[in-house]
Design an enzyme around this catalytic site. Sequence first.
Site, PDB file in Angstrom:
ATOM      1  CB  CYS A  69      -0.892  -0.493   1.369  1.00  0.00           C
ATOM      2  SG  CYS A  69      -2.016  -1.510   1.212  1.00  0.00           S
ATOM      3  CG  HIS A 116      -3.200   3.049   1.694  1.00  0.00           C
ATOM      4  ND1 HIS A 116      -3.892   2.519   0.194  1.00  0.00           N
ATOM      5  CD2 HIS A 116      -3.392   1.971   2.440  1.00  0.00           C
ATOM      6  CE1 HIS A 116      -3.721   1.288   0.390  1.00  0.00           C
ATOM      7  NE2 HIS A 116      -3.906   1.600   1.876  1.00  0.00           N
ATOM      8  CG  ASN A 137      -6.851  -1.071   1.058  1.00  0.00           C
ATOM      9  OD1 ASN A 137      -5.938  -1.055   0.254  1.00  0.00           O
ATOM     10  ND2 ASN A 137      -6.673  -1.537   2.379  1.00  0.00           N
TER      11      ASN A 137
END
Length: 328
Positions: free
Chosen positions: A122, A255, A285
């Site tokens: 990420c 993020h 995500n």
Amino acid sequence: MTVYSKITGTGSYLPARRVTNHDLAAELAAKGIETSDEWIVTRSGISARHYAAADENASDLAVNAARKALEAAGLEPGQIDMIIVATASPDFYGSFPSTACIVQHKLGMRNGSAAFDIGAVCSGFVYAMSTADAFIKAGNAKNVLVIGTEVFSRILDFSDRSTCVLFGDGAGAVVLSASEEPGVLAVKLHADGSHGDILCGPANPSHAAMSSQKFLYMDGPAVFKLAVSVLEKVANEALQAADMPAAAIDWLIPHQANLRIMSGTAKKLGLPLERMVVTVDEHGNTSAASIPLALDQAVRDGRIRPGQNVMMEGVGGGFTWGAVLVRM
């Protein structure tokens, strides 16, 4: 003359299949797993995500995002000196050939430009931006295509509602070009391998002790605690390096993992939530793709404008984390 690097184009791509929480809840219910839109939204802020088609790989998503970024930058593929792809779900196990090389081929590039993948999950896009910035400032590249792309739906355990509801697929890209004007103002990167066990992907079959781990594994509470503790710190480190106060941040793009983590970071930086770009509600995500996806959306809808300061930061498995402060 001092050489800087600056974002000259952005692009993104989401697979056609949009899966709402209600859709996913129905699919899981058929497997005897109970969840609901309310349960997912309350814990993550996610309402929907996109899943790649069976014939779509990370490189396919990346190419679509890359073409839009190239168009926005006014460049042809042959004018790119380097491709850096951040991904934790590459086309090939072991990343060879790298997804970046596959993207290069699919873009029809025959100029021998460098191409390689970066694995920081990420935080991958921030790591890739830092790498591209260094190559440009050293005079070793003029135009670098930086891409974050993921097909996490392929590595999710759909019997584990604590993880399968969180992730989606997508790709985002930027063209970073040499400039006489400052663009990338500061970058700070960190890692701590001692936390590698709280968020990791499918195990290598050679690791006997982990051979049963066939999907992504995440210790949600531990990841939440670590993310909250490092994101504010790394953002402030980047601000200090740029000699800039937090109030000078026009837009925060964290993020897109969990709305509570994102909102908490903004508040700690003293930024109103209205200055934070949020796409986690519609994208879920998307790991390394989440920051460039959010960036492109905010650029294209007119929120992010030339001359504004944008803080991008991420934390991911490894454990890795980092922040990049840019002037658009």
